[in-house]
Write a protein that holds these residues in place. Structure first.
Motif, PDB file in Angstrom:
ATOM      1  N   THR A  71       1.164  -1.411  -0.106  1.00 54.31           N
ATOM      2  CA  THR A  71      -0.190  -0.306   0.459  1.00 54.31           C
ATOM      3  C   THR A  71       0.694   0.752  -0.076  1.00 54.31           C
ATOM      4  OG1 THR A  71      -0.161   0.019   2.369  1.00 54.31           O
ATOM      5  CG2 THR A  71      -1.875  -1.459   1.497  1.00 54.31           C
ATOM      6  N   LYS A  72       2.471   1.293   0.008  1.00 48.17           N
ATOM      7  CA  LYS A  72       3.172   2.216   0.024  1.00 48.17           C
ATOM      8  C   LYS A  72       4.290   1.962  -0.119  1.00 48.17           C
ATOM      9  CE  LYS A  72       4.614   1.196   5.015  1.00 48.17           C
ATOM     10  NZ  LYS A  72       4.777   1.714   6.034  1.00 48.17           N
ATOM     11  N   PRO A  73       4.571   2.764  -1.125  1.00 54.02           N
ATOM     12  CA  PRO A  73       6.432   2.950  -1.382  1.00 54.02           C
ATOM     13  C   PRO A  73       7.503   1.631  -0.664  1.00 54.02           C
ATOM     14  CG  PRO A  73       6.079   4.550  -1.704  1.00 54.02           C
ATOM     15  CD  PRO A  73       5.065   4.587  -0.908  1.00 54.02           C
ATOM     16  N   THR A  74       7.500   0.208  -1.160  1.00 50.76           N
ATOM     17  CA  THR A  74       8.471  -0.202  -0.546  1.00 50.76           C
ATOM     18  C   THR A  74       9.705  -0.899  -1.018  1.00 50.76           C
ATOM     19  OG1 THR A  74       6.440  -1.265   0.202  1.00 50.76           O
ATOM     20  CG2 THR A  74       8.147  -2.320   0.891  1.00 50.76           C
ATOM     21  N   PHE A  75      10.842  -1.308  -0.281  1.00 50.99           N
ATOM     22  CA  PHE A  75      11.891  -1.209  -1.111  1.00 50.99           C
ATOM     23  C   PHE A  75      12.497  -2.774  -0.519  1.00 50.99           C
ATOM     24  CE2 PHE A  75      11.886   2.859  -1.517  1.00 50.99           C
ATOM     25  CZ  PHE A  75      12.511   3.169  -2.189  1.00 50.99           C
ATOM     26  N   CYS A  76      13.087  -3.227  -1.430  1.00 53.97           N
ATOM     27  CA  CYS A  76      13.580  -5.153  -1.286  1.00 53.97           C
ATOM     28  C   CYS A  76      14.440  -5.076   0.359  1.00 53.97           C
ATOM     29  CB  CYS A  76      13.802  -5.875  -2.293  1.00 53.97           C
ATOM     30  SG  CYS A  76      14.513  -7.566  -2.055  1.00 53.97           S
ATOM     31  N   HIS A  77      15.011  -6.176   1.286  1.00 55.74           N
ATOM     32  CA  HIS A  77      15.512  -5.841   2.286  1.00 55.74           C
ATOM     33  C   HIS A  77      17.086  -6.959   2.170  1.00 55.74           C
ATOM     34  CE1 HIS A  77      12.392  -5.301   5.803  1.00 55.74           C
ATOM     35  NE2 HIS A  77      11.775  -4.657   4.791  1.00 55.74           N
ATOM     36  N   TYR A  78      16.906  -7.465   0.754  1.00 61.50           N
ATOM     37  CA  TYR A  78      17.692  -8.174   0.038  1.00 61.50           C
ATOM     38  C   TYR A  78      18.636  -7.168  -0.916  1.00 61.50           C
ATOM     39  CZ  TYR A  78      20.600 -11.616  -2.057  1.00 61.50           C
ATOM     40  OH  TYR A  78      21.930 -12.491  -3.189  1.00 61.50           O
ATOM     41  N   CYS A  79      18.034  -6.571  -2.188  1.00 56.71           N
ATOM     42  CA  CYS A  79      19.269  -5.884  -3.285  1.00 56.71           C
ATOM     43  C   CYS A  79      18.950  -4.453  -2.921  1.00 56.71           C
ATOM     44  CB  CYS A  79      18.180  -6.495  -4.545  1.00 56.71           C
ATOM     45  SG  CYS A  79      16.030  -6.114  -4.656  1.00 56.71           S
ATOM     46  N   THR A  80      17.318  -4.284  -2.671  1.00 59.11           N
ATOM     47  CA  THR A  80      17.883  -2.690  -1.865  1.00 59.11           C
ATOM     48  C   THR A  80      17.447  -2.284  -2.964  1.00 59.11           C
ATOM     49  OG1 THR A  80      19.997  -1.769  -2.771  1.00 59.11           O
ATOM     50  CG2 THR A  80      19.523  -2.976  -0.075  1.00 59.11           C
ATOM     51  N   ASP A  81      16.364  -3.023  -4.311  1.00 60.20           N
ATOM     52  CA  ASP A  81      15.716  -1.632  -4.964  1.00 60.20           C
ATOM     53  C   ASP A  81      14.593  -2.209  -5.102  1.00 60.20           C
ATOM     54  OD1 ASP A  81      17.945  -1.820  -6.873  1.00 60.20           O
ATOM     55  OD2 ASP A  81      17.653  -4.100  -7.948  1.00 60.20           O
ATOM     56  N   PHE A  82      12.839  -0.647  -5.404  1.00 63.74           N
ATOM     57  CA  PHE A  82      12.003  -1.510  -5.527  1.00 63.74           C
ATOM     58  C   PHE A  82      10.902  -2.098  -6.116  1.00 63.74           C
ATOM     59  CE2 PHE A  82       7.856   0.866  -6.464  1.00 63.74           C
ATOM     60  CZ  PHE A  82       7.539   1.588  -5.352  1.00 63.74           C
ATOM     61  N   ILE A  83      10.368  -2.349  -4.958  1.00 61.63           N
ATOM     62  CA  ILE A  83       9.249  -3.395  -5.470  1.00 61.63           C
ATOM     63  C   ILE A  83       8.081  -2.834  -6.597  1.00 61.63           C
ATOM     64  CG2 ILE A  83       8.426  -5.344  -4.228  1.00 61.63           C
ATOM     65  CD1 ILE A  83       9.564  -5.300  -1.787  1.00 61.63           C
ATOM     66  N   TRP A  84       8.244  -3.027  -7.740  1.00 62.44           N
ATOM     67  CA  TRP A  84       7.223  -2.844  -8.442  1.00 62.44           C
ATOM     68  C   TRP A  84       5.666  -3.613  -8.372  1.00 62.44           C
ATOM     69  CZ3 TRP A  84       8.153   2.016 -10.360  1.00 62.44           C
ATOM     70  CH2 TRP A  84       9.792   2.487 -10.890  1.00 62.44           C
ATOM     71  N   GLY A  85       5.265  -3.341  -8.761  1.00 59.87           N
ATOM     72  CA  GLY A  85       4.073  -3.290  -8.243  1.00 59.87           C
ATOM     73  C   GLY A  85       3.546  -3.591  -7.203  1.00 59.87           C
ATOM     74  N   LEU A  86       1.884  -4.765  -6.653  1.00 62.59           N
ATOM     75  CA  LEU A  86       1.136  -4.428  -5.874  1.00 62.59           C
ATOM     76  C   LEU A  86       1.750  -5.575  -4.875  1.00 62.59           C
ATOM     77  CD1 LEU A  86      -2.377  -3.596  -7.828  1.00 62.59           C
ATOM     78  CD2 LEU A  86      -0.644  -2.634  -6.904  1.00 62.59           C
ATOM     79  N   ALA A  87       2.742  -6.596  -4.625  1.00 62.63           N
ATOM     80  CA  ALA A  87       2.702  -7.707  -4.498  1.00 62.63           C
ATOM     81  C   ALA A  87       4.036  -7.677  -4.256  1.00 62.63           C
ATOM     82  CB  ALA A  87       2.021  -9.683  -4.585  1.00 62.63           C
ATOM     83  N   GLY A  88       3.738  -7.885  -2.356  1.00 61.18           N
ATOM     84  CA  GLY A  88       5.940  -8.748  -2.433  1.00 61.18           C
ATOM     85  C   GLY A  88       5.641  -9.394  -0.938  1.00 61.18           C
ATOM     86  N   TYR A  89       6.459 -10.503  -1.291  1.00 61.12           N
ATOM     87  CA  TYR A  89       6.824 -11.542   0.077  1.00 61.12           C
ATOM     88  C   TYR A  89       7.188 -11.412   1.278  1.00 61.12           C
ATOM     89  CZ  TYR A  89       5.739 -14.837  -3.758  1.00 61.12           C
ATOM     90  OH  TYR A  89       4.750 -15.876  -4.576  1.00 61.12           O
ATOM     91  N   GLN A  90       6.535 -11.188   1.900  1.00 57.55           N
ATOM     92  CA  GLN A  90       7.250 -10.527   3.712  1.00 57.55           C
ATOM     93  C   GLN A  90       7.152 -12.399   4.966  1.00 57.55           C
ATOM     94  OE1 GLN A  90       4.654  -8.434   5.405  1.00 57.55           O
ATOM     95  NE2 GLN A  90       5.879  -7.669   6.547  1.00 57.55           N
ATOM     96  N   CYS A  91       8.576 -11.979   5.377  1.00 63.89           N
ATOM     97  CA  CYS A  91       8.157 -13.062   6.389  1.00 63.89           C
ATOM     98  C   CYS A  91       7.374 -12.598   7.680  1.00 63.89           C
ATOM     99  CB  CYS A  91       9.880 -13.063   7.370  1.00 63.89           C
ATOM    100  SG  CYS A  91       9.853 -14.073   8.529  1.00 63.89           S
ATOM    101  N   GLU A  92       6.779 -13.856   7.970  1.00 67.39           N
ATOM    102  CA  GLU A  92       5.327 -13.094   9.048  1.00 67.39           C
ATOM    103  C   GLU A  92       5.760 -12.988  10.285  1.00 67.39           C
ATOM    104  OE1 GLU A  92       3.136 -17.518   8.764  1.00 67.39           O
ATOM    105  OE2 GLU A  92       1.491 -15.981   8.267  1.00 67.39           O
ATOM    106  N   VAL A  93       7.494 -13.067  10.720  1.00 67.24           N
ATOM    107  CA  VAL A  93       8.037 -13.320  12.265  1.00 67.24           C
ATOM    108  C   VAL A  93       8.787 -11.549  12.303  1.00 67.24           C
ATOM    109  CG1 VAL A  93       9.108 -13.474  14.203  1.00 67.24           C
ATOM    110  CG2 VAL A  93       7.970 -15.670  12.595  1.00 67.24           C
ATOM    111  N   CYS A  94       9.277 -11.782  11.251  1.00 71.54           N
ATOM    112  CA  CYS A  94      10.746 -10.149  11.358  1.00 71.54           C
ATOM    113  C   CYS A  94      10.462  -9.284  10.323  1.00 71.54           C
ATOM    114  CB  CYS A  94      11.883 -10.584  11.593  1.00 71.54           C
ATOM    115  SG  CYS A  94      12.632 -11.426   9.790  1.00 71.54           S
ATOM    116  N   ASN A  95       9.389  -9.508   9.496  1.00 75.40           N
ATOM    117  CA  ASN A  95       9.115  -8.280   8.706  1.00 75.40           C
ATOM    118  C   ASN A  95       9.453  -8.249   7.235  1.00 75.40           C
ATOM    119  OD1 ASN A  95       7.033  -7.429  10.417  1.00 75.40           O
ATOM    120  ND2 ASN A  95       7.969  -6.645  11.475  1.00 75.40           N
ATOM    121  N   PHE A  96      10.844  -9.371   7.431  1.00 76.10           N
ATOM    122  CA  PHE A  96      11.797  -9.211   5.970  1.00 76.10           C
ATOM    123  C   PHE A  96      10.888  -9.077   4.625  1.00 76.10           C
ATOM    124  CE2 PHE A  96      14.047 -11.018   2.850  1.00 76.10           C
ATOM    125  CZ  PHE A  96      15.510 -10.443   2.855  1.00 76.10           C
TER     126      PHE A  96
END
Length: 899
Positions: A71-96
């Protein structure tokens, strides 16, 4: 002694698992690390949340088990690039958060898994809470927008309510007990890098100001993306750490021994304690006092305790779950809130009301009473709080770690039942470790393992989750805690010091002995062979006063000089946090992070003597003094007094100017003052600096009359005292200005936080003295090399050893003069100059004039006919009438600098 001239204006561990030597989980999982969870690499079905089973026991790395809508601009915690599109993968525990394409490369241990990957846990050393901009929490990975905690030894940052869940993976900076390593692995710390940081080998961006991303070795400083182990080796990153560019300056952890049981990390590293840390950490979970809330979205907030200890302390976690959630979903959310990765089927919730929470009977109730309180989440009246409990078991699987044994495995998993004892477990584990010798455990041999596990579970399920069983070789190690005690009366015998300690501290001579005595400084070093006695003495010293002077205690590590590499010349760092612009606190943190904290000493905590004692057996070392000219003189004076007790009797001394004048720093080309330069670059400059010689002078002050203010004029004259001089000694108007400035700073120290303000106060004080008239030449007599010298009409007399005075002014002048030799800092001569008043001093500092040249020599006698202000290297006082003798102070001092 040697001065460093500045650059001008500016036991090997076979287990390669992360944290096996120096703490935390690294970017690679190690040989035994769990493989990444690949169940969801194909991604979810189109348009919906991924169809997936609820995760049971976590696999080991981040469980990217849900696909979330952004729902807001989000960056990948691995490659630091912007996550384009509407979906990403998130850890349920540590928010990765990650791209789908990055899942196959992710090797970041989840916050609930990281503690189990650390072979030898090392506690963090959290300082007082503060505001840290553009930093991220290492536990929940969210930004630090409110006061948070920072480890003073490594770069870990955590929220106030996350501090209890921080992985104990701090740098291992010394040996403790059985630990014996010669080789250290990289100590990887994730995130909080600059956005310009790039991987050392693949050159990809690994730092970000938007997310917690990238890796940095806490020892050598190497930067890396979260590479897999195979990839790292192929591009040149190996597990062993060589300590990087500063390897010749770092005191290797394998060379330092400290028995630290019963002492906190703050005590071990001599870091000023702050009571806010403890109170904040204990109250962090109770900031929000809501019981439960109902939201329009159909969610409710529940208060969760994880055991009896949390109930006692009122430390709870808040979880938000749908009102129609099932029991197992609530249990899973509660486990995630406490960063526990066990199967939710092994746990259950029990209800507690506020009345029950305040009753001590709840803590001590038996199992039957607890079971009678079981309740479903879906009751008509929602309880005020819940406590999560582990279901009773007839069998358990425990992990047994081989502690500091040099074996190839991280731990052994073993199933125990109600009949298993410590002795049976030892017999079963030893063959698996290839050991047949008898072992000694802290637990009694006949103790039932399962009963102990049940007791721990009642106290806290997280504590149970973090409990480890170590098996250690039965070697008889001799406990030896070294405690430096200062503030005692000077010039006493060892027996007299022992008697004082017996009387004031009630020391037990059967376990406490005086190993070193520093009579001139009024200090001793105690050797204590009992942990509890060492702790008692340390705490008691803080509240003890002898002859109206408070005592101080410092825990001293033992440096094993025989294990220091041949080409290593460790740097002993002294920092005065009160000097100049009060920038010493940040430098203390930076140097503790870049070097071994055991080689960094805060001068306000016991002075320079504890540092010199720690390095007394080191064959070769250098010294870095961070402070003003007065601080440098303080350290050099202590070095002169203790020189005969050092194996390296003439260490080179470098200077990082923090004061207002910093004249010695200017002469040695370290600059006019520290203004925020990179501490790493400063250490590199010290390593590259050359040694130069400089004269030092001894000043004997012998008052023949009582000081001003003596009652009825019948007080005894002041006893003779000796001070050391490096830069200059002033009498008259020069010292009077320094004294007024000193008094102003004593009254309001908080205002003197910048070099510009300090100089402004000097100007203000000087303007107030312009109209004052003094005839100093009538109040003193001067002899130079046994010859009387007639003084001109002056208001100030200054003896200078370096060609810089009053923040860089050339008081002697550059004109040639056949009467005198050209001044040098190592010629064995002092120059004597006079000034006629404040205006003359201002003209000298402006470069329009020079002082009045009076004499040049190597031995001086000054007779004071009345009380006169005197200052030596910026430290002023009123000197009573009498004699002042200035002469050379033995061997020349080695300074580190640049030619």
């Amino acid at each position: 002694a040697t001065i460093c001239r500045g650059p001008g204006p500016r036991g090997r561990n076979r287990d390669p698992r992360p944290g096996s030597q120096n703490g935390g989980p690294g970017p690679d999982g190690g040989n035994n690390a769990p493989k990444p969870n690949r169940r969801w690499q194909g991604g979810p079905g189109p348009g919906n949340r991924a169809k997936q089973p609820r995760p049971g026991p976590r696999s080991g790395l981040c469980v990217l088990s849900i696909r979330v809508t952004l729902t807001k601009p989000t960056f990948c915690h691995y490659c630091t690039d912007f996550i384009w599109g509407l979906a990403g993968y998130q850890c349920e525990v540590c928010n990765f958060m990650s791209h789908e394409k990055c899942l196959k490369n992710v090797k970041i241990p989840c916050s609930c898994i990281a503690p189990s990957l650390v072979r030898v846990p090392v506690a963090h050393c959290f300082g007082p809470p503060g505001l840290y901009k553009r930093k991220f929490c290492a536990v929940c990975r969210k930004s630090l927008e409110s006061p948070a905690f920072r480890c003073e030894v490594c770069e870990l940052h955590v929220h106030t309510d996350c501090i209890l869940f921080a992985c104990s993976d701090c740098r291992q900076c010394h040996q403790d007990g059985h630990l014996d390593h010669d080789t250290y692995h990289h100590h990887w710390r994730e995130g909080n890098l600059s956005s310009s940081a790039r991987c050392e080998f693949c050159k990809k961006t690994c730092g970000s100001s938007e997310v917690l991303s990238g890796m940095r070795c806490e020892w050598c400083g190497i930067l890396s993306q979260s590479h897999s182990e195979t990839l790292c080796k192929s591009i040149g990153i190996y597990p062993e750490c060589t300590f990087g560019r500063l390897r010749n300056m770092i005191l290797p952890p394998s060379c330092v021994q400290l028995f630290s049981r019963n002492f906190s990390k703050l005590h071990c590293f001599r870091i000023s304690e702050n009571l806010q840390t403890e109170s904040a950490s204990q109250d962090g979970g109770a900031v929000v006092l809501m019981k439960y809330n109902f939201f329009p979205s159909g969610k409710q907030t529940l208060k969760i305790f994880d055991g009896n200890d949390a109930v006692k302390r009122n430390q709870f976690r808040l979880i938000s779950v749908p009102r129609i959630a099932k029991n197992e979903e609530v249990v899973e959310a509660a486990l995630r809130a406490y960063y526990i990765n066990d199967d939710q089927q092994e746990y259950e919730l029990q209800t507690f009301t506020q009345q029950v929470l305040l009753s001590d009977d709840v803590i001590n109730r038996n199992d039957a009473a607890e079971d009678s309180n079981l309740g479903s989440v879906f009751r008509e009246s929602v309880p005020e709080a819940w406590i999560i409990r582990a279901k009773p078991k007839d069998e358990e699987v425990i992990r047994i770690y081989p502690a500091w044994l040099k074996v190839g495995m991280a731990y052994v998993s073993l199933r125990v039942n109600k009949d298993s004892t410590v002795q049976t477990v030892i017999k079963e584990v030893l063959p698996l470790l290839g050991r047949q010798v008898i072992q000694r455990m802290v637990l009694d041999n006949q103790e039932l393992i399962l009963n102990r596990l049940k007791d721990i579970r009642k106290t806290s399920i997280r504590q149970m989750n973090q409990t480890r069983f170590y098996i250690v070789e039965n070697s008889k190690s001799i406990v030896q805690v070294n405690l430096f005690v200062g503030g005692l009366p000077p010039q006493l015998s060892p027996e007299e010091y022992t008697n004082i300690l017996k009387e004031e501290l009630a020391i037990k001579t059967n376990v406490v002995s005086v190993s070193h005595v520093y009579q001139a400084q009024g200090a001793v070093v105690l050797q204590i062979s009992c942990f509890s006695e060492a702790e008692r003495i340390y705490m008691l010293v803080k509240d003890t006063v002898v002859n109206d002077k408070p005592l101080n205690a410092v825990v001293i590590p033992a440096v094993m000089a025989s294990k220091i590499p041949q080409n290593c010349c460790p740097l002993l760092v002294f920092v005065n946090p009160k000097s100049g612009g009060l920038k010493g606190r940040d430098l203390l943190y930076s140097f503790r992070k870049l070097l071994n904290p055991h080689q960094v000493f805060e001068l306000t905590n016991g002075g320079p003597l504890p540092g010199f004692h720690t390095f007394s057996k080191v064959p070769s070392f250098r010294v870095l003094v961070c402070g003003g000219d007065g601080t440098v003189g303080w350290v050099l004076g202590a070095l002169e007094e203790i020189r005969h007790k050092l194996v390296c009797s003439e260490p080179s001394v470098a200077i990082l100017p923090l004061g207002t004048g910093n004249d010695l720093g200017r002469v040695l080309r370290w600059g006019a003052g520290y203004s925020g330069e990179d501490p790493y670059s400063i250490l590199v400059s010290v390593d590259e600096a050359d040694d130069v010689l400089m004269d030092r002078w001894t000043i004997l002050l012998d008052a023949e009359e009582p000081a001003e203010g003596a009652e009825n004029g019948i007080a005894e004259p002041e006893p003779p005292k000796i001070v050391q001089m490096n830069n200059y000694c002033g009498l008259g108007i020069d010292a009077e200005l320094s004294l007024d400035f000193h008094h102003a700073r004593e009254e309001e120290p908080g205002k003197f936080n910048s070099r510009f303000h300090n100089k402004g106060v000097y100007v203000k004080v000087g303007l107030q003295k312009i109209s004052h008239t003094r005839n100093l030449h009538k109040d003193i007599k001067l002899q130079v090399d046994q010859h009387e010298v007639e003084l001109p009409s002056i208001e100030g007399l200054i003896f200078i050893n370096i060609p810089s005075w009053g923040s860089g002014a050339d008081l002697w002048g550059s004109e040639s003069d056949n009467r005198f030799e050209k001044p040098r800092i190592d010629d064995g001569l002092l120059e004597v100059v006079g000034v006629t008043g404040v205006v003359h001093m201002g003209q000298v500092q402006g470069g329009f004039r020079s002082g009045i040249r009076i004499a040049q020599g190597s031995y001086f006698r000054v007779t004071l006919l009345k009380p006169i202000p005197v200052q030596v290297d910026g430290e002023p006082w009123i000197q009573a009438p009498g004699q002042i003798i200035i002469s050379a102070a033995g061997p020349k001092v080695l300074r580190v600098g640049f030619s």
